[in-house]
Design a protein around this motif. Structure first.
Motif, short mmCIF file in Angstrom:
data_model
loop_
_atom_site.label_atom_id
_atom_site.label_comp_id
_atom_site.label_asym_id
_atom_site.label_seq_id
_atom_site.Cartn_x
_atom_site.Cartn_y
_atom_site.Cartn_z
N ARG A 58 32.09 26.17 10.57
CA ARG A 58 32.42 25.84 11.96
C ARG A 58 33.74 26.45 12.42
O ARG A 58 34.30 26.04 13.43
N ALA A 59 34.26 27.41 11.66
CA ALA A 59 35.51 28.07 12.06
C ALA A 59 35.29 28.70 13.44
O ALA A 59 34.21 29.20 13.73
N LEU A 68 39.63 31.47 6.03
CA LEU A 68 39.40 30.17 5.39
C LEU A 68 38.58 30.33 4.11
O LEU A 68 38.87 29.71 3.08
N LEU A 69 37.59 31.20 4.19
CA LEU A 69 36.75 31.45 3.01
C LEU A 69 37.61 31.99 1.86
O LEU A 69 37.48 31.54 0.71
N ALA A 70 38.48 32.94 2.19
CA ALA A 70 39.34 33.54 1.16
C ALA A 70 40.26 32.48 0.56
O ALA A 70 40.48 32.44 -0.66
N LYS A 71 40.77 31.61 1.41
CA LYS A 71 41.69 30.58 0.95
C LYS A 71 40.99 29.60 0.00
O LYS A 71 41.52 29.27 -1.06
N VAL A 72 39.80 29.19 0.39
CA VAL A 72 39.06 28.23 -0.45
C VAL A 72 38.70 28.88 -1.79
O VAL A 72 38.76 28.25 -2.85
N GLN A 73 38.37 30.17 -1.75
CA GLN A 73 38.11 30.88 -3.01
C GLN A 73 39.36 30.95 -3.88
O GLN A 73 39.28 30.84 -5.11
N ASP A 74 40.52 31.12 -3.24
CA ASP A 74 41.78 31.11 -4.00
C ASP A 74 41.94 29.78 -4.75
O ASP A 74 42.38 29.75 -5.90
#
Ligand code: ACO
Length: 312
Positions: A58-59, A68-74
């Motif tokens: 929902r971004a 956000l995707l990159a951050k959550v993967q981090d």
């Protein structure tokens, strides 16, 4: 009891600022404390993916979604890195997962709060990752080598996370009136839970004294909480948002802010599993583990076949 010569020498090494490495002698209590802290930290990174994962679909823009995707993967990467650091102390990953899934192991209280609006992605990055950095920068100097090295890398990524959160807050705070209200509401809900991340007050922190003597911890919980408030209040002012604490006031004498403590009864309830999202968070992790069983079985079967082939 009496200090043994080994214990004396170990403490001398710590006092000289030497790093302790995996195969070296260490007191059982040191090993146990590290396993507890590092595994809890790893669990926090893993469970910490859930509140933000909630907003990936929902971004508001494609760019925000990618970030956000990159951050959550981090965060996933941090978790795996920390599990590896804990494994060097002689606990297996399966044991750690079992402790998490059975509810025996703790993970950070903060991740038991819901993320209700897009502004919460800003508040999480700004405040939650901000608090995490405040705690983890000193841990780069922690006495256990693998943990210390993990912290160096993780802090670099956390700084990016904190910046992206603050950037969302800037956009929201300077957007429409409705957006500004969402930003203020997110700050209102996350302020005290963020203060709780540093752990109970020093008077109630059971592990601090020994952990600091061993340089597993570098600062007390209250020291870091104070630093966080000092650094965050001007950031809130820059956003034009109000910290939800009527007693917040600059104290010239101590060179820091006076501020209200979080509701510690609420904190201990969250630790007992009674926070707003505890059941949902743990349920999601258990489901992910169970849903992945077929894949782990496949990997194991393949590895067994391959090693049988090699032996033949
Ligand atoms: N959430 C959940 N449990 C907590 C929290 C918290 N915010 N703060 C303290 N606790 C627990 C401790 O784990 C301990 O429980 P245990 O004895 O069952 O293990 C108990 O409360 C008493 O607290 P302390 O004696 O102060 O515990 P400790 O010395 O371990 O200090 C702290 C707690 C500051 C969190 C420390 O463990 C630490 O620095 N950990 C590394 C950082 C970390 O785990 N960060 C995770 C959140 S950030 C992120 O993942 C993005």
């Amino acid at each position: 009891g009496e200090e043994t010569p080994e214990e004396r020498e170990f403490q001398d090494r710590i006092d000289r600022g030497e790093k302790i490495e995996p195969k070296e002698w260490m007191p059982a209590g040191y090993r146990k404390t590290l396993i507890r802290q590092i595994s809890q930290h790893a669990h926090s990174e893993i469970v910490g993916q859930l509140p933000e994962g909630n907003w990936i679909t929902r971004a508001p823009t494609l760019e925000r979604k990618q970030i956000l995707l990159a951050k959550v993967q981090d965060e996933a990467g941090h978790g795996l890195y920390l599990y590896s650091a804990a494994e060097t102390l002689g606990i297996s990953r399966d044991e750690m997962y079992e402790q998490l899934h059975s509810g025996k192991a703790k993970y950070s209280s903060i991740f038991n709060y819901p993320t209700l609006t897009w502004a919460d992605m800003g508040a999480v990055g700004w405040l939650v990752d901000g608090a995490a950095i405040m705690n983890q920068v000193p841990l780069q100097r922690t006495s256990y080598g693998p943990y210390s090295r993990a912290m160096i890398r993780i802090c670099k990524e956390e700084s990016f996370h904190q910046r992206q959160g603050y950037h969302i807050m800037m956009k929201m705070a300077r957007g429409t009136e409705a957006q500004r209200e969402m930003a203020q509401d997110a700050l209102n809900r996350f302020w005290y839970p963020a203060l709780m991340m540093f752990g109970p007050s020093d008077a109630n922190s059971v592990h601090s004294e020994q952990s600091m003597a061993w340089k597993i911890k570098i600062n007390t919980n209250d020291e870091l909480r104070q630093r966080f408030v000092n650094e965050t209040v001007p950031q809130a002012e820059f956003l034009g948002l109000e910290v939800p604490d009527p007693d917040l006031a600059w104290n010239e004498e101590k060179g820091g802010y006076d501020f209200s403590q979080p509701d510690w009864d609420e904190f201990f309830e969250v630790l007992k599993g009674n926070g707003p999202c505890n059941k949902e968070r743990l349920g999601a992790r258990v489901k992910a583990w169970e849903d992945g069983a077929w894949f782990r079985d496949g990997l194991t079967a393949y590895a067994e076949k391959a090693s049988a082939r090699r032996a033949a």
